[in-house]
Design an enzyme around this catalytic site. Structure first.
Site, PDB file in Angstrom:
ATOM      1  CG  ASP A   2      -2.276   1.100   1.451  1.00  0.00           C
ATOM      2  OD1 ASP A   2      -2.416   1.078   0.290  1.00  0.00           O
ATOM      3  OD2 ASP A   2      -2.174   1.143   2.970  1.00  0.00           O
ATOM      4  CB  SER A  29     -12.799   4.370   7.114  1.00  0.00           C
ATOM      5  OG  SER A  29     -12.001   2.737   6.777  1.00  0.00           O
ATOM      6  CB  SER A  31     -10.046   4.617   9.382  1.00  0.00           C
ATOM      7  OG  SER A  31      -8.433   5.525   8.653  1.00  0.00           O
ATOM      8  CG  HIS A  51      -5.410   7.959   3.657  1.00  0.00           C
ATOM      9  ND1 HIS A  51      -5.054   8.448   2.308  1.00  0.00           N
ATOM     10  CD2 HIS A  51      -5.247   6.793   3.062  1.00  0.00           C
ATOM     11  CE1 HIS A  51      -4.829   7.637   0.964  1.00  0.00           C
ATOM     12  NE2 HIS A  51      -5.221   6.772   2.350  1.00  0.00           N
ATOM     13  CB  ILE A  74     -11.792  -0.807   4.463  1.00  0.00           C
ATOM     14  CG1 ILE A  74     -13.088   0.449   3.488  1.00  0.00           C
ATOM     15  CG2 ILE A  74     -12.174  -0.179   6.090  1.00  0.00           C
ATOM     16  CD1 ILE A  74     -14.365  -0.893   3.350  1.00  0.00           C
TER      17      ILE A  74
HETATM   18  O1  G3H Z   1      -2.834   5.046   3.382  1.00  0.00           O
HETATM   19  C1  G3H Z   1      -3.420   5.169   4.952  1.00  0.00           C
HETATM   20  C2  G3H Z   1      -3.129   3.512   5.656  1.00  0.00           C
HETATM   21  O2  G3H Z   1      -4.365   3.886   6.475  1.00  0.00           O
HETATM   22  C3  G3H Z   1      -2.360   2.585   6.492  1.00  0.00           C
HETATM   23  O3  G3H Z   1      -1.742   4.326   7.420  1.00  0.00           O
HETATM   24  O4  G3H Z   1       1.270   3.762   7.434  1.00  0.00           O
HETATM   25  O5  G3H Z   1      -0.576   4.955   9.581  1.00  0.00           O
HETATM   26  O6  G3H Z   1      -0.378   2.220   8.664  1.00  0.00           O
HETATM   27  P1  G3H Z   1      -0.493   3.521   8.492  1.00  0.00           P
HETATM   28  P1  13P Z   2      -8.633   4.596   5.494  1.00  0.00           P
HETATM   29  O1  13P Z   2      -8.312   4.945   6.374  1.00  0.00           O
HETATM   30  O2  13P Z   2      -9.907   5.904   4.684  1.00  0.00           O
HETATM   31  O3  13P Z   2      -9.336   3.514   6.204  1.00  0.00           O
HETATM   32  O4  13P Z   2      -8.344   4.183   4.284  1.00  0.00           O
HETATM   33  C1  13P Z   2      -7.446   3.925   4.211  1.00  0.00           C
HETATM   34  C2  13P Z   2      -6.056   3.440   2.699  1.00  0.00           C
HETATM   35  O5  13P Z   2      -6.548   3.951   1.404  1.00  0.00           O
HETATM   36  C3  13P Z   2      -5.164   2.920   2.699  1.00  0.00           C
HETATM   37  O6  13P Z   2      -4.544   2.933   1.693  1.00  0.00           O
HETATM   38 ZN    ZN Z   3      -4.492   4.909   0.698  1.00  0.00          ZN
END
Ligand code: G3H
Ligand code: 13P
Ligand code: ZN
Length: 333
Positions: free
Chosen positions: A94, A237, A280, A190, A278
């Site tokens: 991701d 989310s 969050s 996000h 998804i």
């Molecule tokens: O795109 C964002 C995702 O929710 C991942 O977030 O780097 O805090 O795991 P994180």
């Molecule tokens: P959310 O923060 O809306 O769950 O999005 C997650 C996301 O896009 C991860 O790449």
């Molecule tokens: Zn993302």
């Protein structure tokens, strides 16, 4: 070099083609720990839904990339144990932010990578994306790219405002990069605070924020330019208010957290949007369940006694998303 094929994983190509034809979307759930992974696999196995396991930079820093890869490998076997004979599981990077990172994931058993160069100037985004595609395709690993900027926080990159994807750029971008799917910006963002109170109206009955609608006109224009091309929505989310309420009831503080209404995601899933991200919502479910145990049983100190309920609530959440929002249940029999 480890091929994802040896690990029982699949790439996204066929999955997305079927999803577009069938009018549903594949869930892309982020995981950082064993409980999230167990809940995702249990929900996918019980509903026979194809699923994408996503590993973010934050997840790699938290849990270690090697360990996460082995966990995903274990997930395939766990899925079979749960009675899912032919699991369709993608291991996806991701928001990859460099060629080197994408290459290391391809070399290490990921079946799909995202190169997110959306914060770079257009030509630089194309050049970096193409470099990743040229490498990944040698190993039949599929590549997601991004065009347009989402508001909110993407790992360490944050943006106060979104810039919708420009439909007039998508054909040039997809043709010149050779990417397999394209993440676009149509108003999602996000995190658990997707909109400021100023961007919303307030429901006079409940006092809750009502977010502005997604820019479906932009999505329609993109689909017109790129008929049948797989589109991805990040930041999707819905920030279920029952979890927000539970968190606040048991000592948390999440005032005015607001997400994307599920009806809008359902509508998007019926179109060429075939991957919905998804993360969050799972964090909210986990936190709500843990806070409840801590509040009701202050003497509890066995992590299994609060991570277990968190896992159950996340399983329920993932099944709900699969069945009622994305419509991917039964698509991986
Ligand atoms: O795109 C964002 C995702 O929710 C991942 O977030 O780097 O805090 O795991 P994180
Ligand atoms: P959310 O923060 O809306 O769950 O999005 C997650 C996301 O896009 C991860 O790449
Ligand atoms: Zn993302």
């Amino acid at each position: 070099m480890v091929s994802y094929k040896e690990l029982g994983l699949v790439n996204t190509r066929e999955m997305f083609a079927k999803a577009i034809k069938g009018g549903y979307a594949i869930p892309a759930f982020n995981f950082n720990n064993m409980e999230q992974l167990q809940a995702i696999i249990k929900a996918a196995a019980e509903t026979k839904s194809p699923v994408i396991l996503q590993v973010s930079k934050g997840a790699r820093n938290y849990a270690n990339q090697t360990l996460l890869r082995y966990m995903a490998q274990g997930a395939v076997e766990y899925a079979k144990e749960l009675g899912w004979e032919k699991p369709q599981i993608v291991l996806h990077l991701d928001h990859g932010d460099s060629f080197e990172l994408c290459k290391s994931c391809v070399d290490f058993g990921f079946s799909s990578v995202m190169i997110d160069a959306s914060s770079l100037p257009y030509e630089e985004n194309i050049a970096l994306t193409k470099k990743v595609v040229d490498y990944a395709h040698q190993y039949d690993v599929t590549v997601e790219a991004e065009l347009g900027v989402l508001a909110g926080v993407e790992d360490e990159v944050s943006s106060a405002v979104s810039h919708y994807t420009k439909p007039e750029e998508v054909v040039d971008f997809a043709t010149r990069t050779g990417c397999d799917s394209l993440a676009i910006s149509i108003g999602t963002s996000h995190g658990a605070y997707k909109f400021t109170p100023e961007q919303c109206t307030r429901d006079p009955k409940t006092g809750r924020l009502v977010p502005p609608p997604l820019a479906f006109d932009v999505l329609d224009a993109v689909m017109e330019q790129l008929p049948g091309f797989p589109i991805v929505l990040h930041g999707s989310s819905s920030v279920p208010q029952e979890y927000v309420d539970m968190i606040n009831q048991y000592g948390g503080k999440l005032p005015d957290a607001v997400g994307i209404p599920e009806e809008q995601l359902r509508k998007a899933a019926k179109s060429a949007v075939c991957k919905i991200n998804i993360d969050s919502d799972s964090r909210l479910a986990f936190t709500a369940a843990v806070r409840k145990v801590f509040a009701e049983k202050p003497a509890e100190f066995d992590p299994r006694k609060y991570c277990g309920p968190a896992r159950d609530l996340m399983t329920e959440l993932y099944k709900h998303k699969i069945i009622n929002v994305l419509g991917s249940d039964g698509k991986a029999e």
